[in-house]
Scaffold this motif. Sequence first.
Motif, PDB file in Angstrom:
ATOM      1  N   ALA B 125    -109.412 -87.085 -84.795  1.00 54.34           N
ATOM      2  CA  ALA B 125    -109.028 -86.125 -83.354  1.00 54.34           C
ATOM      3  C   ALA B 125    -108.318 -85.262 -84.046  1.00 54.34           C
ATOM      4  O   ALA B 125    -108.438 -83.969 -83.544  1.00 54.34           O
ATOM      5  CB  ALA B 125    -107.974 -86.905 -82.602  1.00 54.34           C
ATOM      6  N   LEU B 126    -107.433 -85.391 -84.811  1.00 53.19           N
ATOM      7  CA  LEU B 126    -106.817 -84.214 -85.499  1.00 53.19           C
ATOM      8  C   LEU B 126    -107.708 -82.979 -86.166  1.00 53.19           C
ATOM      9  O   LEU B 126    -107.408 -81.991 -85.912  1.00 53.19           O
ATOM     10  CB  LEU B 126    -105.583 -84.498 -86.486  1.00 53.19           C
ATOM     11  CG  LEU B 126    -104.630 -85.181 -86.291  1.00 53.19           C
ATOM     12  CD1 LEU B 126    -103.785 -86.110 -87.182  1.00 53.19           C
ATOM     13  CD2 LEU B 126    -103.655 -84.395 -85.534  1.00 53.19           C
ATOM     14  N   THR B 127    -108.777 -83.495 -86.828  1.00 52.31           N
ATOM     15  CA  THR B 127    -109.696 -82.359 -87.507  1.00 52.31           C
ATOM     16  C   THR B 127    -110.287 -81.851 -86.483  1.00 52.31           C
ATOM     17  O   THR B 127    -110.732 -80.672 -86.586  1.00 52.31           O
ATOM     18  CB  THR B 127    -110.755 -83.450 -88.383  1.00 52.31           C
ATOM     19  OG1 THR B 127    -109.776 -84.251 -89.270  1.00 52.31           O
ATOM     20  CG2 THR B 127    -111.427 -82.289 -88.959  1.00 52.31           C
ATOM     21  N   ILE B 128    -110.921 -82.417 -85.329  1.00 51.57           N
ATOM     22  CA  ILE B 128    -111.375 -81.665 -84.063  1.00 51.57           C
ATOM     23  C   ILE B 128    -110.496 -80.681 -83.479  1.00 51.57           C
ATOM     24  O   ILE B 128    -110.852 -79.666 -83.346  1.00 51.57           O
ATOM     25  CB  ILE B 128    -111.756 -82.853 -83.098  1.00 51.57           C
ATOM     26  CG1 ILE B 128    -113.032 -83.653 -83.646  1.00 51.57           C
ATOM     27  CG2 ILE B 128    -112.357 -82.059 -81.828  1.00 51.57           C
ATOM     28  CD1 ILE B 128    -113.084 -84.862 -82.648  1.00 51.57           C
ATOM     29  N   TYR B 129    -109.101 -80.889 -83.397  1.00 54.59           N
ATOM     30  CA  TYR B 129    -108.245 -80.177 -82.965  1.00 54.59           C
ATOM     31  C   TYR B 129    -108.422 -78.998 -83.869  1.00 54.59           C
ATOM     32  O   TYR B 129    -107.986 -77.692 -83.330  1.00 54.59           O
ATOM     33  CB  TYR B 129    -106.734 -80.660 -82.799  1.00 54.59           C
ATOM     34  CG  TYR B 129    -105.782 -80.019 -82.086  1.00 54.59           C
ATOM     35  CD1 TYR B 129    -105.354 -80.538 -80.795  1.00 54.59           C
ATOM     36  CD2 TYR B 129    -105.294 -78.795 -82.552  1.00 54.59           C
ATOM     37  CE1 TYR B 129    -104.195 -79.722 -80.327  1.00 54.59           C
ATOM     38  CE2 TYR B 129    -104.259 -78.109 -82.116  1.00 54.59           C
ATOM     39  CZ  TYR B 129    -103.987 -78.749 -80.831  1.00 54.59           C
ATOM     40  OH  TYR B 129    -102.855 -78.115 -80.087  1.00 54.59           O
ATOM     41  N   ASP B 130    -108.156 -79.057 -85.202  1.00 54.33           N
ATOM     42  CA  ASP B 130    -107.944 -77.816 -86.062  1.00 54.33           C
ATOM     43  C   ASP B 130    -109.319 -77.140 -85.997  1.00 54.33           C
ATOM     44  O   ASP B 130    -109.143 -75.989 -86.250  1.00 54.33           O
ATOM     45  CB  ASP B 130    -108.107 -78.550 -87.730  1.00 54.33           C
ATOM     46  CG  ASP B 130    -107.931 -77.564 -88.544  1.00 54.33           C
ATOM     47  OD1 ASP B 130    -107.117 -76.450 -88.563  1.00 54.33           O
ATOM     48  OD2 ASP B 130    -108.685 -77.787 -89.527  1.00 54.33           O
ATOM     49  N   MET B 131    -110.459 -77.504 -85.872  1.00 55.25           N
ATOM     50  CA  MET B 131    -111.703 -76.815 -86.006  1.00 55.25           C
ATOM     51  C   MET B 131    -111.864 -76.113 -84.709  1.00 55.25           C
ATOM     52  O   MET B 131    -112.482 -74.989 -84.591  1.00 55.25           O
ATOM     53  CB  MET B 131    -112.945 -77.853 -85.950  1.00 55.25           C
ATOM     54  CG  MET B 131    -113.064 -78.848 -87.152  1.00 55.25           C
ATOM     55  SD  MET B 131    -113.501 -78.120 -88.681  1.00 55.25           S
ATOM     56  CE  MET B 131    -115.300 -77.668 -88.484  1.00 55.25           C
TER      57      MET B 131
END
Lengths: 162, 162, 162, 162, 162, 162
Positions: B125-131
């Motif tokens: 989820a955090l990676t999706i947020y970052d992207m």
Amino acid sequence: MSNFTHFNEEGRAKMVDVSAKPDTVRTAIAHSSIVVNPVVYDQIRHNQNKKGDVLAVAQVAGIMAAKKTWEIIPMCHPIPLKGIDISFEWDVKDETYELLISVSVKTKGSTGVEMEALTAASVTALTIYDMCKAVDKGMKIGQTYLIEKTGGVSSPDYRREG
Amino acid sequence: MSNFTHFNEEGRAKMVDVSAKPDTVRTAIAHSSIVVNPVVYDQIRHNQNKKGDVLAVAQVAGIMAAKKTWEIIPMCHPIPLKGIDISFEWDVKDETYELLISVSVKTKGSTGVEMEALTAASVTALTIYDMCKAVDKGMKIGQTYLIEKTGGVSSPDYRREG
Amino acid sequence: MSNFTHFNEEGRAKMVDVSAKPDTVRTAIAHSSIVVNPVVYDQIRHNQNKKGDVLAVAQVAGIMAAKKTWEIIPMCHPIPLKGIDISFEWDVKDETYELLISVSVKTKGSTGVEMEALTAASVTALTIYDMCKAVDKGMKIGQTYLIEKTGGVSSPDYRREG
Amino acid sequence: MSNFTHFNEEGRAKMVDVSAKPDTVRTAIAHSSIVVNPVVYDQIRHNQNKKGDVLAVAQVAGIMAAKKTWEIIPMCHPIPLKGIDISFEWDVKDETYELLISVSVKTKGSTGVEMEALTAASVTALTIYDMCKAVDKGMKIGQTYLIEKTGGVSSPDYRREG
Amino acid sequence: MSNFTHFNEEGRAKMVDVSAKPDTVRTAIAHSSIVVNPVVYDQIRHNQNKKGDVLAVAQVAGIMAAKKTWEIIPMCHPIPLKGIDISFEWDVKDETYELLISVSVKTKGSTGVEMEALTAASVTALTIYDMCKAVDKGMKIGQTYLIEKTGGVSSPDYRREG
Amino acid sequence: MSNFTHFNEEGRAKMVDVSAKPDTVRTAIAHSSIVVNPVVYDQIRHNQNKKGDVLAVAQVAGIMAAKKTWEIIPMCHPIPLKGIDISFEWDVKDETYELLISVSVKTKGSTGVEMEALTAASVTALTIYDMCKAVDKGMKIGQTYLIEKTGGVSSPDYRREG
């Protein structure tokens, strides 16, 4: 009203399930190399590089990288390595100075260790590059490949032919 | 004269001893999600984010995080993960675009793998947020929790009720 | 004859170039939470968890995770964090025990630190989960989101509205 | 004509092969210490250090370092630690304030865990140093050594004599 | 009586002092490749590998490795990378299927980034190997070398000739 | 009705804010040592340890640990190290063989580097221990402390007195 969209599984990354595979002793041997100029060749042989003993540092780097392969290669399974050995040999001909790198890795685990051997071979070559790049800007890391692999349960042993 | 002061054990952190627990096959499934705006929803579905394929990158990040859970969560025991699978599903309703994340983890070891599944779900989820954060500054990562857990020796299997 | 096939750039991951951005002081505040049962609530408040002081361990885990965000989130730029502070607050109502987590991060660098604050908030919550999961199998990590962000050059400061 | 030069093996680093060793329960206890001034002594005892609870943070650091020993010490084999416990004791005499650190580590594996116990003891002491160095610039970390080691197959149990 | 023996400095490793070098924008481009069989060639092109989208995973692995170069290569200085881009191109001729890998890295720092570009190129190739090794046991990673380097203060820009 | 309980800040860990401190050149020198038996003394001097060149491996380990100090010591700020140098000296007297370890670290940053020097010194000693423990079970790592520190803005330079 809620609208669910299921994804097609195709193309999405996964770390495949190996929980049914038994732990067996497994080995792999990988090869890499680096072509250097005569100044680097002399420095390495007489241990005169100003950053330190090139091959000693490279060997430590390769061993540490083998243990971290599962952190570096995304779909690799974590494996408890049991032994790692890295050796060098010079191949000098026709004004070409090539340092051959051979990495042997052993485990008792549920997957093969070819990635650990290959990763260690690459990192060993990269470390030599780093130690010598101030002296030779034209170095090339040579081909990197598997020489031998034993101990797989589902697949026969592998040895690269001549 | 020497004056020794013994500490009360209470409240001091320890990694509890699990050496007596046998290695069994264990699984866990965790859930997380992220609510995005319609622009992000379209970008992800049509693979038009300028940083790359959002879900492909998030999946790799989640898998790598699962393997590193014992480095991230202080009292977690190191466990040799045997399989990791991450899947996505859109839940679109009433102008709300929520991407559901499901992570399934498997090991053959002496402790459960719920932390590995939960950590992978959070990092996905955090990676999706970052992207996507350049496009949507108001995203929220949804609730993160355990769905199912099997294979424990001392504790019964767990399944979250509807 | 050689046949080259160029790839369409679309959808391939990259870490975007920020070399032109100046170093400025930047801050971010993120929020997460975890809902626990009354037994866990009492254990945490009276420091009686057998794995150790739950909030002390969680705080260390969150701080260490903030510093490692660029290793966990693939497209994040490495940033030299200058300060990290994590605080807790209980929200108890109607038989619901929710521990609120607030993470404040500061840097002097060329990108924002919202991912560092969010990652620390998630890892803090995950660590609390890990410390207490033997006692409460039904915990849920609550929503995780950005509260405030300052110091960006190209983008205005952000504050989540009510 | 090709000219191969074989290296003498002597002096080159290797991670020795332990694949033939069986997995047994093994323990190790290591000792370290740190001498501090009276101000630090008081701060630690009354939990008034401005960076946080010194011993709680040090304990988490020591536990996390034990798990990462194989990443820090180059020729150490990766081992799945099963339990880690760190305790403290003050030895105060003749105006000298020495905090004694004792680390106990347990595994079920093919090599001993003395390096894990020693590394954890050192990192625990280093963390205390870091937390208190603003107050006392003259601290010294004391001798670090093995107290006890059990469970080896090829070597008898070890206990340091008086 | 005490007898001190000073070591000769020669051959001992050090990380050389670069504190006097100013921070400048620096770039490097590195090349690697991998030769695969026609089955792998088809799988990659049509995204049918059962472990996932081969090139997407490899790209993430390469980017993450670039950031960790200073942890992998012992004498490399830690550098805050500002941008990383990895691209692919097929070179197909005479029944040989070679995937060319190009990595471009940018920083604003006090040392060059050629090791970061080379390490990313190697890890990208290794990851492709890992994803495809079940299908092709004879893959070879091709030569790995620097293409271009700019921004050094003490050394002129470098471009590999022909 | 909601019932908020604010925590007392006292005793909770934080990484203190150093964003206002300017980047200056800073150095630190740390000392450690290890006492070994005569067999180990001979093995190290004549490079006959079967795991490899003890001091070469220890030096690489120390340098790599210095760079990772911020990952090992929880409240340490990440700092871009600019130079690391580790040297050895034997102190032999009265049948006691002590290897003295000196680590010098340099940065251009906003905090001191004493923890980096101390951590490197400890890890260097631990690595020597690991390489030699099969031969000498009674080794002791000696006192570890700061010798010198320069470049701080708010604090004067430090040098340990005789």
